[in-house]
Design a protein around this motif. Structure first.
Motif, PDB file in Angstrom:
ATOM      1  N   GLU A  35      23.979 -72.541  43.104  1.00 29.25           N
ATOM      2  CA  GLU A  35      24.022 -73.192  41.518  1.00 29.25           C
ATOM      3  C   GLU A  35      22.427 -72.539  41.113  1.00 29.25           C
ATOM      4  O   GLU A  35      22.057 -73.600  40.568  1.00 29.25           O
ATOM      5  CB  GLU A  35      24.164 -74.457  42.128  1.00 29.25           C
ATOM      6  CG  GLU A  35      25.967 -74.784  41.801  1.00 29.25           C
ATOM      7  CD  GLU A  35      26.123 -76.515  41.834  1.00 29.25           C
ATOM      8  OE1 GLU A  35      25.519 -77.212  41.000  1.00 29.25           O
ATOM      9  OE2 GLU A  35      27.208 -76.807  42.181  1.00 29.25           O
ATOM     10  N   CYS A  36      22.305 -71.579  42.219  1.00 26.28           N
ATOM     11  CA  CYS A  36      21.090 -70.973  41.218  1.00 26.28           C
ATOM     12  C   CYS A  36      21.125 -70.632  39.586  1.00 26.28           C
ATOM     13  O   CYS A  36      21.737 -69.835  39.307  1.00 26.28           O
ATOM     14  CB  CYS A  36      20.069 -69.343  42.403  1.00 26.28           C
ATOM     15  SG  CYS A  36      18.563 -69.088  41.770  1.00 26.28           S
ATOM     16  N   PRO A  37      19.748 -71.005  38.975  1.00 27.00           N
ATOM     17  CA  PRO A  37      19.965 -71.072  37.936  1.00 27.00           C
ATOM     18  C   PRO A  37      19.640 -69.322  37.013  1.00 27.00           C
ATOM     19  O   PRO A  37      19.531 -69.027  36.353  1.00 27.00           O
ATOM     20  CB  PRO A  37      19.125 -72.294  37.081  1.00 27.00           C
ATOM     21  CG  PRO A  37      18.197 -72.425  37.960  1.00 27.00           C
ATOM     22  CD  PRO A  37      19.175 -72.593  39.227  1.00 27.00           C
ATOM     23  N   LYS A  38      18.123 -69.374  37.480  1.00 21.54           N
ATOM     24  CA  LYS A  38      18.106 -68.123  37.398  1.00 21.54           C
ATOM     25  C   LYS A  38      17.079 -67.505  38.523  1.00 21.54           C
ATOM     26  O   LYS A  38      16.733 -67.814  39.490  1.00 21.54           O
ATOM     27  CB  LYS A  38      16.852 -68.008  36.152  1.00 21.54           C
ATOM     28  CG  LYS A  38      15.350 -66.835  36.087  1.00 21.54           C
ATOM     29  CD  LYS A  38      14.867 -67.292  35.130  1.00 21.54           C
ATOM     30  CE  LYS A  38      14.223 -66.186  34.398  1.00 21.54           C
ATOM     31  NZ  LYS A  38      12.278 -66.520  34.183  1.00 21.54           N
ATOM     32  N   ILE A  39      17.061 -65.450  38.667  1.00 21.31           N
ATOM     33  CA  ILE A  39      16.303 -65.008  39.293  1.00 21.31           C
ATOM     34  C   ILE A  39      15.031 -64.372  39.012  1.00 21.31           C
ATOM     35  O   ILE A  39      15.149 -64.160  38.241  1.00 21.31           O
ATOM     36  CB  ILE A  39      17.228 -63.811  40.215  1.00 21.31           C
ATOM     37  CG1 ILE A  39      18.489 -64.248  40.675  1.00 21.31           C
ATOM     38  CG2 ILE A  39      16.587 -63.038  41.316  1.00 21.31           C
ATOM     39  CD1 ILE A  39      19.664 -63.256  41.060  1.00 21.31           C
ATOM     40  N   GLN A  59      13.706 -49.265  35.334  1.00 23.95           N
ATOM     41  CA  GLN A  59      14.558 -49.149  35.373  1.00 23.95           C
ATOM     42  C   GLN A  59      15.813 -49.627  35.422  1.00 23.95           C
ATOM     43  O   GLN A  59      17.373 -49.558  35.164  1.00 23.95           O
ATOM     44  CB  GLN A  59      14.602 -47.128  35.058  1.00 23.95           C
ATOM     45  CG  GLN A  59      15.979 -46.533  34.310  1.00 23.95           C
ATOM     46  CD  GLN A  59      15.842 -47.414  32.824  1.00 23.95           C
ATOM     47  OE1 GLN A  59      14.828 -47.613  32.349  1.00 23.95           O
ATOM     48  NE2 GLN A  59      17.258 -47.509  32.305  1.00 23.95           N
ATOM     49  N   PHE A  60      15.951 -49.141  36.867  1.00 21.14           N
ATOM     50  CA  PHE A  60      17.231 -49.506  37.802  1.00 21.14           C
ATOM     51  C   PHE A  60      17.512 -51.255  36.942  1.00 21.14           C
ATOM     52  O   PHE A  60      18.620 -52.159  37.159  1.00 21.14           O
ATOM     53  CB  PHE A  60      16.826 -49.799  39.204  1.00 21.14           C
ATOM     54  CG  PHE A  60      18.271 -50.463  40.002  1.00 21.14           C
ATOM     55  CD1 PHE A  60      18.835 -49.661  40.603  1.00 21.14           C
ATOM     56  CD2 PHE A  60      17.248 -51.614  40.449  1.00 21.14           C
ATOM     57  CE1 PHE A  60      19.689 -50.612  41.272  1.00 21.14           C
ATOM     58  CE2 PHE A  60      18.479 -52.326  41.277  1.00 21.14           C
ATOM     59  CZ  PHE A  60      19.879 -51.928  42.280  1.00 21.14           C
ATOM     60  N   SER A 118      14.634 -58.452  32.746  1.00 22.75           N
ATOM     61  CA  SER A 118      13.735 -58.136  31.217  1.00 22.75           C
ATOM     62  C   SER A 118      12.532 -58.639  32.050  1.00 22.75           C
ATOM     63  O   SER A 118      12.692 -59.997  33.111  1.00 22.75           O
ATOM     64  CB  SER A 118      14.293 -58.494  30.125  1.00 22.75           C
ATOM     65  OG  SER A 118      14.791 -60.091  30.726  1.00 22.75           O
ATOM     66  N   GLU A 119      11.092 -58.962  31.246  1.00 18.28           N
ATOM     67  CA  GLU A 119       9.785 -59.229  31.876  1.00 18.28           C
ATOM     68  C   GLU A 119       9.946 -60.652  31.268  1.00 18.28           C
ATOM     69  O   GLU A 119      10.647 -61.148  30.151  1.00 18.28           O
ATOM     70  CB  GLU A 119       9.434 -57.824  31.157  1.00 18.28           C
ATOM     71  CG  GLU A 119       8.622 -57.135  31.757  1.00 18.28           C
ATOM     72  CD  GLU A 119       7.376 -56.178  30.995  1.00 18.28           C
ATOM     73  OE1 GLU A 119       6.192 -56.910  31.229  1.00 18.28           O
ATOM     74  OE2 GLU A 119       6.897 -54.883  30.957  1.00 18.28           O
ATOM     75  N   ASP A 120       9.600 -61.420  32.093  1.00 16.12           N
ATOM     76  CA  ASP A 120       9.394 -62.937  31.481  1.00 16.12           C
ATOM     77  C   ASP A 120       7.954 -63.055  30.929  1.00 16.12           C
ATOM     78  O   ASP A 120       7.167 -61.787  31.276  1.00 16.12           O
ATOM     79  CB  ASP A 120       9.354 -63.775  32.572  1.00 16.12           C
ATOM     80  CG  ASP A 120      10.601 -63.802  33.208  1.00 16.12           C
ATOM     81  OD1 ASP A 120      11.675 -63.633  32.218  1.00 16.12           O
ATOM     82  OD2 ASP A 120      11.184 -64.017  34.418  1.00 16.12           O
ATOM     83  N   ALA A 121       7.774 -64.010  30.250  1.00 17.67           N
ATOM     84  CA  ALA A 121       6.197 -63.937  29.612  1.00 17.67           C
ATOM     85  C   ALA A 121       5.557 -64.925  30.419  1.00 17.67           C
ATOM     86  O   ALA A 121       5.186 -65.545  30.928  1.00 17.67           O
ATOM     87  CB  ALA A 121       6.938 -64.562  28.057  1.00 17.67           C
TER      88      ALA A 121
END
Length: 145
Positions: free
Chosen positions: A105-109, A122-123, A130-133
């Motif tokens: 139940e992990c919400p984000k990687i 690119q991979f 995508s980049e996080d702020a």
């Protein structure tokens, strides 16, 4: 059936250690400040994560570490032998890690890509990352020298 078609994802076993380290060296993942043996030893104490290898027969052609701290999942040491790159194996390992983390139940990687590594960026972009702020910060508590 080809060697790749018969490849399988398995849990890391101690017998894989030297072949995994050789793979990491071949892929340019080893750095002087991170002792790969110590990184493996540390990973093996992680009760909420996993360490997977990709086997073609008895040959290690890929590896990845996944962790979950209860808030975010992390991916480390994703490596595919250069001889087998660009054949969907990295995506296969990432899909396996995502499924593993979803079961928890992990919400984000979160993951890190070294600056300037455009091919790897690119991979991951192609996989929907995508980049996080955010700016990653680090502090070494135990030197690996």
């Amino acid at each position: 059936m080809s060697e790749l078609e018969k490849s399988e994802i398995a849990e890391f076993d101690e017998k894989h250690r030297q072949d995994v380290i050789s793979l990491w060296e071949k892929c340019g993942l080893v750095r002087p400040w991170n002792n790969p043996d110590k990184d493996i030893d540390r990973k093996l104490t992680d009760r909420n994560g996993a360490f997977f290898v990709l086997l073609a027969g008895q040959r290690i052609i890929g590896s990845v570490m996944a962790s979950y701290d209860g808030h975010r999942g992390s991916i480390y040491y994703l490596a595919i032998d250069p001889e087998f790159q660009a054949q969907g194996l990295g995506k296969r390992l990432m899909n396996h890690c995502e499924a593993f983390l979803l079961k928890l139940e992990c919400p984000k990687i979160n993951l890190f890509v070294r600056s300037g590594n455009e091919a790897v960026l690119q991979f991951y972009h192609e996989l929907g990352y995508s980049e996080d702020a955010a700016i990653p910060l680090g502090k070494r508590l135990i030197p690996d020298d």
